[in-house]
Design an enzyme around this catalytic site. Structure first.
Site, short mmCIF file in Angstrom:
data_model
loop_
_atom_site.label_atom_id
_atom_site.label_comp_id
_atom_site.label_asym_id
_atom_site.label_seq_id
_atom_site.Cartn_x
_atom_site.Cartn_y
_atom_site.Cartn_z
N ARG A 189 1.57 4.23 -3.03
CA ARG A 189 1.38 5.66 -2.72
C ARG A 189 2.67 6.45 -2.93
O ARG A 189 2.64 7.61 -3.33
CB ARG A 189 0.83 5.80 -1.30
CG ARG A 189 -0.65 5.40 -1.20
CD ARG A 189 -1.06 5.04 0.21
NE ARG A 189 -2.49 4.79 0.37
CZ ARG A 189 -3.11 3.64 0.05
NH1 ARG A 189 -2.43 2.62 -0.45
NH2 ARG A 189 -4.41 3.51 0.24
N ARG B 43 -13.43 -6.16 -11.82
CA ARG B 43 -13.63 -5.63 -10.46
C ARG B 43 -14.50 -4.36 -10.47
O ARG B 43 -14.46 -3.57 -11.41
CB ARG B 43 -12.28 -5.39 -9.79
CG ARG B 43 -11.52 -6.71 -9.67
CD ARG B 43 -10.27 -6.57 -8.89
NE ARG B 43 -10.52 -6.19 -7.51
CZ ARG B 43 -9.56 -5.90 -6.65
NH1 ARG B 43 -8.30 -5.94 -7.04
NH2 ARG B 43 -9.85 -5.58 -5.42
N LYS C 23 -12.46 -9.01 -4.40
CA LYS C 23 -11.00 -8.80 -4.43
C LYS C 23 -10.47 -9.35 -5.76
O LYS C 23 -11.23 -9.51 -6.70
CB LYS C 23 -10.35 -9.48 -3.20
CG LYS C 23 -10.74 -8.82 -1.88
CD LYS C 23 -10.24 -7.39 -1.82
CE LYS C 23 -10.67 -6.68 -0.55
NZ LYS C 23 -10.33 -5.25 -0.58
N GLN D 119 -9.23 2.32 -0.59
CA GLN D 119 -9.03 2.76 -1.97
C GLN D 119 -10.04 3.84 -2.34
O GLN D 119 -9.69 4.83 -2.98
CB GLN D 119 -9.15 1.56 -2.92
CG GLN D 119 -8.02 0.55 -2.73
CD GLN D 119 -8.18 -0.70 -3.56
OE1 GLN D 119 -9.18 -0.87 -4.26
NE2 GLN D 119 -7.22 -1.59 -3.47
N ARG E 232 -2.79 -13.76 -3.02
CA ARG E 232 -3.05 -14.18 -1.64
C ARG E 232 -3.67 -15.59 -1.59
O ARG E 232 -3.47 -16.32 -0.62
CB ARG E 232 -3.92 -13.16 -0.92
CG ARG E 232 -3.26 -11.77 -0.89
CD ARG E 232 -3.75 -10.87 0.20
NE ARG E 232 -3.43 -9.49 -0.10
CZ ARG E 232 -2.23 -8.93 0.06
NH1 ARG E 232 -1.22 -9.64 0.53
NH2 ARG E 232 -2.02 -7.66 -0.24
N ASP F 17 -7.32 -8.26 3.92
CA ASP F 17 -6.51 -9.05 2.99
C ASP F 17 -6.05 -10.38 3.60
O ASP F 17 -5.41 -11.19 2.91
CB ASP F 17 -5.28 -8.25 2.55
CG ASP F 17 -5.67 -7.08 1.65
OD1 ASP F 17 -6.76 -7.14 1.04
OD2 ASP F 17 -4.90 -6.11 1.56
N SER G 176 0.84 -1.21 0.00
CA SER G 176 0.00 0.00 0.00
C SER G 176 0.87 1.26 0.00
O SER G 176 0.60 2.22 -0.73
CB SER G 176 -0.90 0.00 1.24
OG SER G 176 -1.85 -1.02 1.15
C1 S3P Z 1 -5.69 -1.23 -0.24
C2 S3P Z 1 -6.97 -1.25 0.25
C3 S3P Z 1 -7.77 -2.49 0.40
C4 S3P Z 1 -6.92 -3.74 0.29
C5 S3P Z 1 -5.94 -3.66 -0.84
C6 S3P Z 1 -5.00 -2.47 -0.65
C7 S3P Z 1 -4.98 0.06 -0.31
O1 S3P Z 1 -8.77 -2.53 -0.62
O2 S3P Z 1 -7.74 -4.87 0.14
O3 S3P Z 1 -5.16 -4.84 -0.89
O4 S3P Z 1 -3.73 0.06 -0.51
O5 S3P Z 1 -5.63 1.10 -0.20
P1 S3P Z 1 -10.22 -1.84 -0.41
O6 S3P Z 1 -10.04 -0.39 -0.35
O7 S3P Z 1 -10.99 -2.27 -1.63
O8 S3P Z 1 -10.76 -2.45 0.85
#
Ligand code: S3P
Length: 431
Positions: free
Chosen positions: A27, A121, A339, A166, A385, A312, A23
């Site tokens: 970013r 998705r 996911k 997200q 995963r 996750d 994550s």
């Molecule tokens: C993430 C947010 C999560 C997570 C993903 C990474 C992120 O998704 O499942 O692996 O880096 O912001 P969601 O925002 O759909 O829950």
């Protein structure tokens, strides 16, 4: 296609590091490249399928990124330029949704696309609030490819229908390019890396519990950061350390951000012998070492606000539940169905091939533990995963387990099999 061949193991032992947080690595390239004015340096960057997709997209937007080493980048932050082709985010949900927020307020059009998997998705969750802000963004049946045209944005107050980092991030990032202020209210504590990083870069962002407000102050300051290890990668090793008899392992330098560590609390509640030593801070996030020993686990019930803190980690939790005494029940986790794959259906189907009995529910599952798994050929379904969780199951199954389509593990955890081998697991990678 790579496959893993795994033999049962009676002990995992040793100390390992896991690769950088996914994550934060997304970013770092997105914010350093498209929001900062000047050169940002990032060390410990996760060089994996998903994050490389974000890096390539940022480059296609005119940002120069120098790779000092595979995991150390210099990002020359600048005003983004019109890309001359659709941006391909491959399998990266975080990449496409955060970029949607970053690009809707730009003075040029763009198209965001990805693999067949990403095209399946749901994108309505970002399209809807961005359109409320005045954005001109649409998908094909609310899925990728997403077509963006220039538009004037205005701030909104938006209550997220589901806890999603997200979506929260997409709206806050669009808020940087909108007139007036933008407020997001989240129903649960979704990971807060966007807020932490934007604040460190000098953004005008106020966080008040589950509500955050951002004002359009740009450009932001560049940063110099080291990305800590990904808790979600450590999670597979934590489960493995608990369920493989006689195990004693240490995972060093892991991000311990409280919005991410739900599995730690759950495994401890299941009787997992896990202790954590906080060693400092990295990129504004708490970091530490995780010590895991073989444990007699018992079943647990999970639902409500606890779910998003480990969203996750449910594929890995399924393996812990299969080995635990008694019943494990998971509710309120319907997000698992959208996911990289429908993780409830896919994990249940693959684990059945190993002889497991799992009851699927619309928003979770039930597992009665102490099951005996039998090695078989299972499929990772291009979901990192899923492939890693099945590999962990292989460590405790009788006989040999083959995980097909294991290459996808490099979307988030390149070197997964090597790290397991350092811990003395018997896992071979076959091309
Ligand atoms: C993430 C947010 C999560 C997570 C993903 C990474 C992120 O998704 O499942 O692996 O880096 O912001 P969601 O925002 O759909 O829950």
């Amino acid at each position: 296609m790579d496959k893993f061949i795994i033999q049962p193991t009676d002990r995992l032992q040793g100390e390992v590091h896991v690769p950088g947080d996914k994550s934060i690595s997304h970013r770092a390239v997105l914010f350093g490249g498209l929001l900062a004015d000047g050169v940002s340096r990032v060390r410990g960057w996760l060089r994996a399928g998903d994050t490389l997709a974000s890096l390539n997209a940022v480059r296609a937007l005119g940002v120069q990124i120098d790779e000092i080493t595979p995991t150390e980048l210099l990002i020359n932050g600048t005003t983004p330029q019109r890309p001359n082709a659709p941006l391909n985010l491959v399998n990266a949900g975080t990449g496409i949704r955060l970029l949607a927020g970053l690009l809707v307020g730009q003075p040029f059009p763009s198209v965001l696309d990805g693999s067949e998997q990403l095209r399946r998705r749901p994108m309505k969750r970002v399209i809807a609030p961005l359109v409320q802000m005045g954005a001109n963004i649409c998908g094909e049946n609310d899925r990728a490819p997403l077509t963006i045209k220039p538009a004037k944005l205005h701030g909104i107050e938006y209550t997220l229908p589901v806890a999603s980092a997200q979506v929260k991030s997409a709206v806050l990032l669009a808020g940087l390019f909108a007139e007036g202020q933008t407020t997001v209210i989240e129903p649960g504590p979704a990971r807060d890396h966007t807020e932490v990083m934007l604040k460190a870069m000098g953004a005008d962002i106020q966080v008040n519990g589950q509500s955050m407000t951002i004002k359009p102050v740009l450009p932001l300051k560049p940063f110099d950061m080291t990305v800590p290890g990904d808790f979600s990668s450590a999670a597979f090793l934590m489960v493995a350390g608990c369920i493989v008899p006689k195990s004693d392992i240490i995972i060093r330098h892991v991000n311990l951000n409280a919005t991410r560590t739900g599995l730690l609390d759950v495994l401890q509640a299941m009787g997992g012998k896990i202790s954590v030593t906080e060693t400092g801070e990295e990129a504004g996030e708490p970091v530490g070492d995780i010590h895991v020993q073989a444990s007699d686990l018992r079943g647990v019930e999970i639902g409500g606000a606890a779910v998003v803190r480990m969203i996750d980690e449910f594929p890995a939790l399924m393996i812990a539940a299969l080995c635990a005494d008694g019943e494990t029940v998971v509710r309120d986790a319907a997000e698992l169905r959208v996911k990289e794959t429908d993780r409830i259906a896919v994990m249940s189907a693959e684990l059945r091939k190993l002889g497991a009995t799992i009851t699927e529910t619309p928003d979770g599952f039930r597992i009665i533990g102490r099951q005996t798994l039998k090695g078989a050929v299972v499929d990772g379904h291009d979901d990192h995963r899923v492939a890693m969780s099945l590999s962990i199951a292989g460590l405790v199954a009788e006989g040999e387990t083959t995980v097909l389509d294991a290459k996808c593990t490099a979307d988030s955890f390149p070197g997964f099999a090597d790290v397991l081998r350092v811990l003395h697991a018997r896992i071979d990678v076959v091309q």
